[in-house]
Design a protein around this motif. Structure first.
Motif, mmCIF file in Angstrom:
data_model
loop_
_atom_site.group_PDB
_atom_site.id
_atom_site.type_symbol
_atom_site.label_atom_id
_atom_site.label_comp_id
_atom_site.label_asym_id
_atom_site.label_seq_id
_atom_site.Cartn_x
_atom_site.Cartn_y
_atom_site.Cartn_z
ATOM 1 N N THR A 78 2.611 1.727 -3.404
ATOM 2 C CA THR A 78 1.654 2.244 -4.389
ATOM 3 C C THR A 78 1.478 3.749 -4.204
ATOM 4 O OG1 THR A 78 0.514 0.131 -4.595
ATOM 5 C CG2 THR A 78 -0.742 2.109 -5.191
ATOM 6 N N GLU A 79 1.311 4.193 -2.968
ATOM 7 C CA GLU A 79 1.169 5.627 -2.700
ATOM 8 C C GLU A 79 2.414 6.393 -3.111
ATOM 9 O OE1 GLU A 79 -0.586 7.313 0.891
ATOM 10 O OE2 GLU A 79 -1.031 5.246 1.509
ATOM 11 N N ARG A 116 4.648 5.565 -5.391
ATOM 12 C CA ARG A 116 4.780 5.588 -6.852
ATOM 13 C C ARG A 116 3.835 6.599 -7.490
ATOM 14 N NH1 ARG A 116 5.251 -0.677 -6.251
ATOM 15 N NH2 ARG A 116 7.524 -0.873 -6.275
ATOM 16 N N LYS A 117 2.711 6.868 -6.845
ATOM 17 C CA LYS A 117 1.740 7.826 -7.368
ATOM 18 C C LYS A 117 2.059 9.270 -6.988
ATOM 19 C CE LYS A 117 -2.218 4.684 -7.457
ATOM 20 N NZ LYS A 117 -3.547 4.410 -6.865
ATOM 21 N N ALA A 118 3.014 9.470 -6.103
ATOM 22 C CA ALA A 118 3.352 10.827 -5.666
ATOM 23 C C ALA A 118 3.885 11.636 -6.850
ATOM 24 C CB ALA A 118 4.401 10.776 -4.548
ATOM 25 N N PRO A 119 3.454 12.887 -6.984
ATOM 26 C CA PRO A 119 3.937 13.718 -8.093
ATOM 27 C C PRO A 119 5.463 13.797 -8.111
ATOM 28 C CG PRO A 119 2.093 14.777 -7.001
ATOM 29 C CD PRO A 119 2.482 13.589 -6.155
ATOM 30 N N GLU A 147 0.829 -1.201 0.000
ATOM 31 C CA GLU A 147 0.000 0.000 0.000
ATOM 32 C C GLU A 147 0.866 1.253 0.000
ATOM 33 O OE1 GLU A 147 -2.543 -0.497 3.420
ATOM 34 O OE2 GLU A 147 -3.249 -2.440 2.676
ATOM 35 N N SER A 200 9.523 18.076 -5.414
ATOM 36 C CA SER A 200 8.616 16.921 -5.355
ATOM 37 C C SER A 200 8.956 16.019 -4.175
ATOM 38 C CB SER A 200 8.695 16.116 -6.657
ATOM 39 O OG SER A 200 8.252 16.874 -7.748
ATOM 40 N N ALA A 258 6.386 15.153 -1.091
ATOM 41 C CA ALA A 258 6.051 13.781 -0.714
ATOM 42 C C ALA A 258 6.436 13.512 0.730
ATOM 43 C CB ALA A 258 6.750 12.794 -1.642
#
Length: 113
Positions: A61-62, A64-67, A58, A90, A94
């Motif tokens: 996944t979070e 990897r999705k971070a700008p 989880e 960035s 994060a």
């Protein structure tokens, strides 16, 4: 907490071939080549660690999705996860996001030369 012993026992039980090692020259690599190296490699202990602690998946996944994220991985047997970012802003954004969610987070720079 992610004890190393159970992760290695699960890896051994899975009987998978280890990933091919990569030895990048990180100090002289471009952002694109680092992203490519990360995409072409893996942590052999990730699957057994995720089976024991799905929260790692989880978090990855979070991350990897971070700008600005170009890659996210767990380190070792899963006690630590990290992400590489395209720029420092960035990474700081994060870090703040994950700190707010009560993860221990910090920004570090890959030094060159």
């Amino acid at each position: 907490e992610m004890p190393t012993g159970p992760v290695f026992r699960r890896f051994d039980a899975d009987n998978r071939a280890p990933a091919d090692p990569i030895h990048p020259q990180i100090n002289s690599a471009s952002l694109e080549s680092v992203a490519g190296m990360m995409a072409a490699s893996r942590n052999d202990l990730e699957a057994p660690a995720l089976a024991l602690a799905p929260v790692i998946g989880e978090l990855l996944t979070e991350m990897r999705k971070a700008p600005g994220a170009i890659a996210a991985r767990m380190s070792g047997s899963g006690a630590t996860c990290f992400a590489l970012f395209a720029d420092e802003a960035s990474a700081h954004a994060a870090c703040a996001k994950f700190s707010e969610k009560n993860y221990w987070a910090m920004v570090s720079r890959i030094a060159s030369g």
